[in-house]
Design a protein around this motif. Structure first.
Motif, PDB file in Angstrom:
ATOM      1  N   LEU A 149       0.851  -1.193   0.000  1.00 27.38           N
ATOM      2  CA  LEU A 149       0.000   0.000   0.000  1.00 27.38           C
ATOM      3  C   LEU A 149       0.878   1.231   0.000  1.00 27.38           C
ATOM      4  N   SER A 150       0.615   2.147  -0.920  1.00 23.26           N
ATOM      5  CA  SER A 150       1.385   3.387  -1.022  1.00 23.26           C
ATOM      6  C   SER A 150       0.652   4.502  -0.292  1.00 23.26           C
ATOM      7  N   CYS A 151       1.364   5.208   0.559  1.00 16.22           N
ATOM      8  CA  CYS A 151       0.771   6.287   1.353  1.00 16.22           C
ATOM      9  C   CYS A 151       1.357   7.629   0.903  1.00 16.22           C
ATOM     10  N   SER A 152       0.495   8.581   0.623  1.00 22.69           N
ATOM     11  CA  SER A 152       0.963   9.904   0.213  1.00 22.69           C
ATOM     12  C   SER A 152       1.399  10.748   1.400  1.00 22.69           C
ATOM     13  N   ARG A 153       0.872  10.405   2.572  1.00 23.35           N
ATOM     14  CA  ARG A 153       1.247  11.122   3.793  1.00 23.35           C
ATOM     15  C   ARG A 153       1.547  10.097   4.880  1.00 23.35           C
ATOM     16  N   VAL A 154       2.610  10.345   5.636  1.00 24.80           N
ATOM     17  CA  VAL A 154       3.043   9.394   6.652  1.00 24.80           C
ATOM     18  C   VAL A 154       3.418  10.123   7.937  1.00 24.80           C
ATOM     19  N   LEU A 155       3.486   9.345   9.001  1.00 28.76           N
ATOM     20  CA  LEU A 155       3.992   9.829  10.280  1.00 28.76           C
ATOM     21  C   LEU A 155       5.345   9.162  10.498  1.00 28.76           C
ATOM     22  N   SER A 156       6.390   9.964  10.603  1.00 29.65           N
ATOM     23  CA  SER A 156       7.740   9.455  10.806  1.00 29.65           C
ATOM     24  C   SER A 156       8.022   9.293  12.291  1.00 29.65           C
ATOM     25  N   PRO A 157       9.003   8.468  12.657  1.00 31.80           N
ATOM     26  CA  PRO A 157       9.345   8.286  14.081  1.00 31.80           C
ATOM     27  C   PRO A 157       9.624   9.606  14.774  1.00 31.80           C
ATOM     28  N   GLY A 158       8.934   9.804  15.895  1.00 34.68           N
ATOM     29  CA  GLY A 158       9.123  10.999  16.705  1.00 34.68           C
ATOM     30  C   GLY A 158       8.353  12.202  16.236  1.00 34.68           C
ATOM     31  N   GLN A 159       7.633  12.099  15.098  1.00 30.13           N
ATOM     32  CA  GLN A 159       6.900  13.232  14.543  1.00 30.13           C
ATOM     33  C   GLN A 159       5.392  12.995  14.654  1.00 30.13           C
ATOM     34  N   ALA A 160       4.663  13.979  15.143  1.00 34.66           N
ATOM     35  CA  ALA A 160       3.212  13.866  15.275  1.00 34.66           C
ATOM     36  C   ALA A 160       2.480  14.587  14.156  1.00 34.66           C
ATOM     37  N   GLN A 161       3.243  15.220  13.226  1.00 36.07           N
ATOM     38  CA  GLN A 161       2.653  15.909  12.096  1.00 36.07           C
ATOM     39  C   GLN A 161       2.892  15.083  10.824  1.00 36.07           C
ATOM     40  N   ALA A 162       1.820  14.851  10.079  1.00 41.04           N
ATOM     41  CA  ALA A 162       1.937  14.070   8.858  1.00 41.04           C
ATOM     42  C   ALA A 162       2.679  14.856   7.785  1.00 41.04           C
ATOM     43  N   SER A 163       3.412  14.130   6.975  1.00 39.61           N
ATOM     44  CA  SER A 163       4.167  14.749   5.890  1.00 39.61           C
ATOM     45  C   SER A 163       4.294  13.767   4.744  1.00 39.61           C
ATOM     46  N   GLN A 164       4.868  14.217   3.628  1.00 45.23           N
ATOM     47  CA  GLN A 164       5.109  13.318   2.515  1.00 45.23           C
ATOM     48  C   GLN A 164       6.173  12.292   2.910  1.00 45.23           C
ATOM     49  N   PRO A 165       6.147  11.136   2.267  1.00 46.28           N
ATOM     50  CA  PRO A 165       7.144  10.114   2.609  1.00 46.28           C
ATOM     51  C   PRO A 165       8.553  10.673   2.469  1.00 46.28           C
ATOM     52  N   PRO A 166       9.379  10.511   3.497  1.00 44.46           N
ATOM     53  CA  PRO A 166      10.741  11.060   3.443  1.00 44.46           C
ATOM     54  C   PRO A 166      11.625  10.285   2.480  1.00 44.46           C
ATOM     55  N   ALA A 167      12.643  10.962   1.978  1.00 48.04           N
ATOM     56  CA  ALA A 167      13.576  10.299   1.063  1.00 48.04           C
ATOM     57  C   ALA A 167      14.427   9.278   1.794  1.00 48.04           C
ATOM     58  N   ALA A 168      14.837   9.635   2.997  1.00 47.85           N
ATOM     59  CA  ALA A 168      15.667   8.721   3.784  1.00 47.85           C
ATOM     60  C   ALA A 168      14.798   7.625   4.399  1.00 47.85           C
ATOM     61  N   SER A 169      15.391   6.470   4.546  1.00 47.99           N
ATOM     62  CA  SER A 169      14.676   5.339   5.115  1.00 47.99           C
ATOM     63  C   SER A 169      14.607   5.469   6.632  1.00 47.99           C
ATOM     64  N   HIS A 170      13.495   5.088   7.189  1.00 48.52           N
ATOM     65  CA  HIS A 170      13.299   5.092   8.637  1.00 48.52           C
ATOM     66  C   HIS A 170      13.010   3.674   9.117  1.00 48.52           C
ATOM     67  N   GLN A 171      13.125   3.503  10.419  1.00 48.13           N
ATOM     68  CA  GLN A 171      12.867   2.177  10.975  1.00 48.13           C
ATOM     69  C   GLN A 171      11.405   1.781  10.759  1.00 48.13           C
ATOM     70  N   TRP A 172      10.501   2.726  10.876  1.00 45.01           N
ATOM     71  CA  TRP A 172       9.092   2.449  10.658  1.00 45.01           C
ATOM     72  C   TRP A 172       8.383   3.721  10.229  1.00 45.01           C
ATOM     73  N   LEU A 173       7.211   3.569   9.655  1.00 50.14           N
ATOM     74  CA  LEU A 173       6.364   4.687   9.246  1.00 50.14           C
ATOM     75  C   LEU A 173       4.905   4.314   9.499  1.00 50.14           C
ATOM     76  N   LEU A 174       4.105   5.303   9.829  1.00 54.27           N
ATOM     77  CA  LEU A 174       2.668   5.104   9.982  1.00 54.27           C
ATOM     78  C   LEU A 174       1.962   5.793   8.826  1.00 54.27           C
ATOM     79  N   CYS A 175       1.060   5.085   8.178  1.00 55.67           N
ATOM     80  CA  CYS A 175       0.303   5.667   7.077  1.00 55.67           C
ATOM     81  C   CYS A 175      -0.696   6.675   7.631  1.00 55.67           C
ATOM     82  N   ALA A 176      -0.611   7.920   7.149  1.00 56.81           N
ATOM     83  CA  ALA A 176      -1.424   9.006   7.713  1.00 56.81           C
ATOM     84  C   ALA A 176      -2.516   9.471   6.758  1.00 56.81           C
TER      85      ALA A 176
END
Length: 384
Positions: A149-176
């Motif tokens: 599933l592709s998400c246009s907006r995600v929640l990155s670790p430590g961030q409570a504001q949704a944003s576009q998927p980051p270029a750098a890889s993270h340990q996990w992401l939440l689909c927002a």
């Protein structure tokens, strides 16, 4: 007078015998009436041919002393490939009936889960015609490294504001995506199960969303007595407040269940369903789990109990170094079991949105350059 006395003396034995017989007759008649109209056995009226007899026949009530019914343990009638037999069966009566009182507690949430989402684990066919370590591992790696599933907006670790998927890889992401997040006017619940402290960013993110957050760690010394109720009174429903619990996940349903009240489980190891019941939660919107190789059996419990239907977002680390707790068999059987778990998660509605590889290249104690020892996977439930 003397004549009368003599006559009476001569006739007294026959007279006394006659009087005695007159007294005995009514007594015998009364006994006969009692026997004929006496109590009949409770099942005489509806008994079979053997118990009917002739009409009007006397039925006797028999008091019998039966020995206590013996019980035997019945093991699971089949063994799933890749899963060790637990050796604990359900107690049943010798005549096949379930032991009375064996299940004394059944919460309405649990009934709902069983009716809606419970299913038996379906063991998948072999990847190829015959067991192959390489083929089994290849399809697992393909499954856990390709987002579904592709998400246009995600929640990155430590961030409570949704944003576009980051270029750098993270340990996990939440689909927002809006349709996947809890409504602003509804309570948000988050659970975290971790013993290594790597859930700090997850706790920060879900706290920033205003969720009611519960952190579970059996080694946690911040709780009192290890009971859930000890930390719920002031934190229940308080968004952003993290409640600490000295509690861990159990994958085995207890054989004998005691009645549990909300806020008190009385044990440091409980199933997710029981934890949710004690906390009064019908839904867990965000769940983080690093279960140190217990995840495979825990996942199976969630699948078979239907609890998975109540989890909306799942972030979990899967470990491939060894088979895992209570998982056995050949390496090929273990790999097929793992893949069966992953397929069942997908069948239950979980879609993979992000995958992050861990360190090392050990799979079932073999060094495999094309695979990693662990993967942190982020799923979203599209059937919630």
């Amino acid at each position: 007078m003397r004549t009368c006395a003599r006559w009476w003396g001569r006739g007294s034995p026959p007279l006394r015998l006659g009087i005695t017989l007159l007294l005995i007759s009514p007594v015998l008649l009364a006994l006969q009436l009692l026997v004929v109209a006496g109590p009949r056995s409770p099942g005489a009226a509806g008994a079979g041919e053997e118990g009917r007899g002739q009409e009007g026949a006397v039925a006797f009530s028999v008091i019998s002393i039966e020995p206590e019914r013996s019980y035997r343990r019945v093991k699971t009638p089949f063994r799933r490939p890749g899963v060790e037999e637990e050796g604990e069966g359900e107690e049943v009566e010798e005549d096949g009936g379930r032991r009375e009182g064996a299940r004394t507690f059944e919460d309405e949430n649990e009934v709902h889960w069983r009716k809606v989402g419970s299913r038996a684990l379906e063991v998948q066919p072999w990847a190829v015609d015959q067991p192959s370590f390489t083929a089994e591992l290849s399809r697992i790696i393909a499954h856990i490294t390709r987002p579904q599933l592709s998400c246009s907006r995600v929640l990155s670790p430590g961030q409570a504001q949704a944003s576009q998927p980051p270029a750098a890889s993270h340990q996990w992401l939440l689909c927002a995506e809006d349709w996947l997040l809890p409504a602003a006017d509804r309570p948000c619940v988050a659970y975290s199960f971790s013993m290594d402290g790597r859930d700090a960013d997850f706790l920060k993110t879900v706290s920033g969303l205003g969720c009611e957050v519960h952190s579970f760690d059996p080694s946690n010394s911040n709780t009192s007595d290890g009971h859930l109720g000890n930390s719920l009174a002031s934190n229940h429903g308080d968004g952003g407040v993290v409640s600490q619990h000295k509690m861990w996940l159990e994958w085995r349903a207890p054989r004998k269940r005691k009645h549990k009240t909300r806020g008190n489980l009385g044990s440091v190891s409980q199933t997710l369903a029981d934890i949710m019941t004690a906390l009064g939660h019908h839904t867990v919107h965000f769940l983080y789990a690093d279960l140190l190789s217990a995840e495979w059996r825990v996942f199976q419990n969630w699948i078979e109990s239907g609890t998975l239907q109540s989890v909306h977002h799942l972030v979990a680390t899967v470990h491939l170094q060894w088979a895992g707790f209570e998982v056995g068999g050949t390496d090929e059987e273990v790999l097929r079991y793992w893949f069966s778990i992953l397929q069942s998660l997908q069948a239950a509605g979980l879609k993979l949105v992000h995958s992050s590889a861990g360190e090392g290249h050990s799979v079932l104690k073999r060094t495999v350059a094309s695979a990693h020892s662990s993967y942190t996977l982020s799923w979203v439930n599209t059937r919630r």
